[in-house]
Write a protein that holds these residues in place. Structure first.
Motif, PDB file in Angstrom:
ATOM      1  N   LYS A 195      -5.408  -3.699   3.236  1.00  0.00           N
ATOM      2  CA  LYS A 195      -4.396  -4.415   2.460  1.00  0.00           C
ATOM      3  C   LYS A 195      -5.006  -5.064   1.226  1.00  0.00           C
ATOM      4  O   LYS A 195      -4.457  -4.984   0.127  1.00  0.00           O
ATOM      5  CB  LYS A 195      -3.702  -5.468   3.313  1.00  0.00           C
ATOM      6  CG  LYS A 195      -2.597  -6.188   2.565  1.00  0.00           C
ATOM      7  CD  LYS A 195      -1.812  -7.118   3.454  1.00  0.00           C
ATOM      8  CE  LYS A 195      -0.674  -7.747   2.659  1.00  0.00           C
ATOM      9  NZ  LYS A 195       0.195  -8.546   3.527  1.00  0.00           N
ATOM     10  N   THR A 196      -6.151  -5.705   1.391  1.00  0.00           N
ATOM     11  CA  THR A 196      -6.808  -6.367   0.263  1.00  0.00           C
ATOM     12  C   THR A 196      -7.238  -5.348  -0.791  1.00  0.00           C
ATOM     13  O   THR A 196      -7.011  -5.557  -1.981  1.00  0.00           O
ATOM     14  CB  THR A 196      -8.018  -7.180   0.746  1.00  0.00           C
ATOM     15  OG1 THR A 196      -7.549  -8.176   1.668  1.00  0.00           O
ATOM     16  CG2 THR A 196      -8.731  -7.851  -0.407  1.00  0.00           C
ATOM     17  N   ALA A 197      -7.834  -4.251  -0.353  1.00  0.00           N
ATOM     18  CA  ALA A 197      -8.264  -3.214  -1.295  1.00  0.00           C
ATOM     19  C   ALA A 197      -7.065  -2.641  -2.044  1.00  0.00           C
ATOM     20  O   ALA A 197      -7.127  -2.444  -3.266  1.00  0.00           O
ATOM     21  CB  ALA A 197      -9.011  -2.114  -0.548  1.00  0.00           C
ATOM     22  N   ARG A 198      -5.975  -2.389  -1.324  1.00  0.00           N
ATOM     23  CA  ARG A 198      -4.766  -1.850  -1.950  1.00  0.00           C
ATOM     24  C   ARG A 198      -4.199  -2.827  -2.968  1.00  0.00           C
ATOM     25  O   ARG A 198      -3.851  -2.452  -4.093  1.00  0.00           O
ATOM     26  CB  ARG A 198      -3.709  -1.544  -0.879  1.00  0.00           C
ATOM     27  CG  ARG A 198      -2.390  -1.071  -1.459  1.00  0.00           C
ATOM     28  CD  ARG A 198      -1.328  -0.868  -0.402  1.00  0.00           C
ATOM     29  NE  ARG A 198      -0.998  -2.036   0.380  1.00  0.00           N
ATOM     30  CZ  ARG A 198      -0.228  -3.047  -0.048  1.00  0.00           C
ATOM     31  NH1 ARG A 198       0.266  -3.045  -1.274  1.00  0.00           N
ATOM     32  NH2 ARG A 198       0.042  -4.064   0.753  1.00  0.00           N
ATOM     33  N   ILE A 223      -5.733  -5.364  -4.576  1.00  0.00           N
ATOM     34  CA  ILE A 223      -6.620  -5.507  -5.726  1.00  0.00           C
ATOM     35  C   ILE A 223      -6.516  -4.292  -6.650  1.00  0.00           C
ATOM     36  O   ILE A 223      -6.582  -4.424  -7.871  1.00  0.00           O
ATOM     37  CB  ILE A 223      -8.073  -5.752  -5.270  1.00  0.00           C
ATOM     38  CG1 ILE A 223      -8.185  -7.158  -4.675  1.00  0.00           C
ATOM     39  CG2 ILE A 223      -9.052  -5.580  -6.427  1.00  0.00           C
ATOM     40  CD1 ILE A 223      -9.515  -7.462  -4.038  1.00  0.00           C
ATOM     41  N   ALA A 224      -6.302  -3.115  -6.058  1.00  0.00           N
ATOM     42  CA  ALA A 224      -6.150  -1.897  -6.858  1.00  0.00           C
ATOM     43  C   ALA A 224      -4.782  -1.811  -7.524  1.00  0.00           C
ATOM     44  O   ALA A 224      -4.539  -0.921  -8.342  1.00  0.00           O
ATOM     45  CB  ALA A 224      -6.382  -0.663  -5.979  1.00  0.00           C
ATOM     46  N   GLY A 225      -3.882  -2.733  -7.174  1.00  0.00           N
ATOM     47  CA  GLY A 225      -2.561  -2.755  -7.794  1.00  0.00           C
ATOM     48  C   GLY A 225      -1.619  -1.695  -7.268  1.00  0.00           C
ATOM     49  O   GLY A 225      -0.705  -1.265  -7.971  1.00  0.00           O
ATOM     50  N   LEU A 226      -1.849  -1.267  -6.034  1.00  0.00           N
ATOM     51  CA  LEU A 226      -1.007  -0.226  -5.428  1.00  0.00           C
ATOM     52  C   LEU A 226       0.012  -0.819  -4.464  1.00  0.00           C
ATOM     53  O   LEU A 226      -0.283  -1.782  -3.755  1.00  0.00           O
ATOM     54  CB  LEU A 226      -1.879   0.764  -4.654  1.00  0.00           C
ATOM     55  CG  LEU A 226      -2.890   1.574  -5.444  1.00  0.00           C
ATOM     56  CD1 LEU A 226      -3.812   2.328  -4.505  1.00  0.00           C
ATOM     57  CD2 LEU A 226      -2.184   2.530  -6.379  1.00  0.00           C
ATOM     58  N   VAL A 249      -9.274   5.910  -3.827  1.00  0.00           N
ATOM     59  CA  VAL A 249      -8.187   5.469  -4.713  1.00  0.00           C
ATOM     60  C   VAL A 249      -8.204   3.961  -4.990  1.00  0.00           C
ATOM     61  O   VAL A 249      -7.656   3.527  -5.988  1.00  0.00           O
ATOM     62  CB  VAL A 249      -6.788   5.900  -4.207  1.00  0.00           C
ATOM     63  CG1 VAL A 249      -6.695   7.393  -4.093  1.00  0.00           C
ATOM     64  CG2 VAL A 249      -6.425   5.221  -2.916  1.00  0.00           C
ATOM     65  N   THR A 250      -8.834   3.188  -4.117  1.00  0.00           N
ATOM     66  CA  THR A 250      -8.906   1.743  -4.353  1.00  0.00           C
ATOM     67  C   THR A 250     -10.195   1.330  -5.046  1.00  0.00           C
ATOM     68  O   THR A 250     -10.341   0.179  -5.446  1.00  0.00           O
ATOM     69  CB  THR A 250      -8.773   0.951  -3.037  1.00  0.00           C
ATOM     70  OG1 THR A 250      -9.867   1.276  -2.175  1.00  0.00           O
ATOM     71  CG2 THR A 250      -7.447   1.203  -2.360  1.00  0.00           C
ATOM     72  N   GLY A 251     -11.135   2.265  -5.165  1.00  0.00           N
ATOM     73  CA  GLY A 251     -12.394   1.946  -5.825  1.00  0.00           C
ATOM     74  C   GLY A 251     -13.353   1.162  -4.954  1.00  0.00           C
ATOM     75  O   GLY A 251     -14.320   0.577  -5.452  1.00  0.00           O
TER      76      GLY A 251
END
Length: 72
Positions: free
Chosen positions: A17-20, A22-25, A62-64
């Motif tokens: 959830k955090t990665a998503r 932060i990636a703006g998805l 995709v989230t980097g």
């Protein structure tokens, strides 16, 4: 801006959830890239289920974020 190193995350779902975020998805956008339903992403983020290893690779890409970070 919050970085992943500043956030204490203990579960895979919280990391996803955090990665998503932060990636703006949106969940629906991550779901499309992973070829799963939005509800599957929701279940991952709620720690109801875990994504397959192949999906973790896609999430990392995709989230980097590193696969190592997600999978620890």
């Amino acid at each position: 801006m919050t970085t992943l190193n500043e956030t204490r995350l203990t579960t895979l779902g919280r990391k996803i959830k955090t990665a998503r975020t932060i990636a703006g998805l949106k969940q629906s956008e991550l779901a499309k890239v992973c070829d799963v339903s939005r509800s599957a992403v929701s279940q991952w983020e709620s720690d109801v289920t875990e994504p397959a290893a192949s999906k973790l690779f896609v999430i990392a890409r995709v989230t980097g974020q590193s696969l190592d970070w997600l999978d620890r």
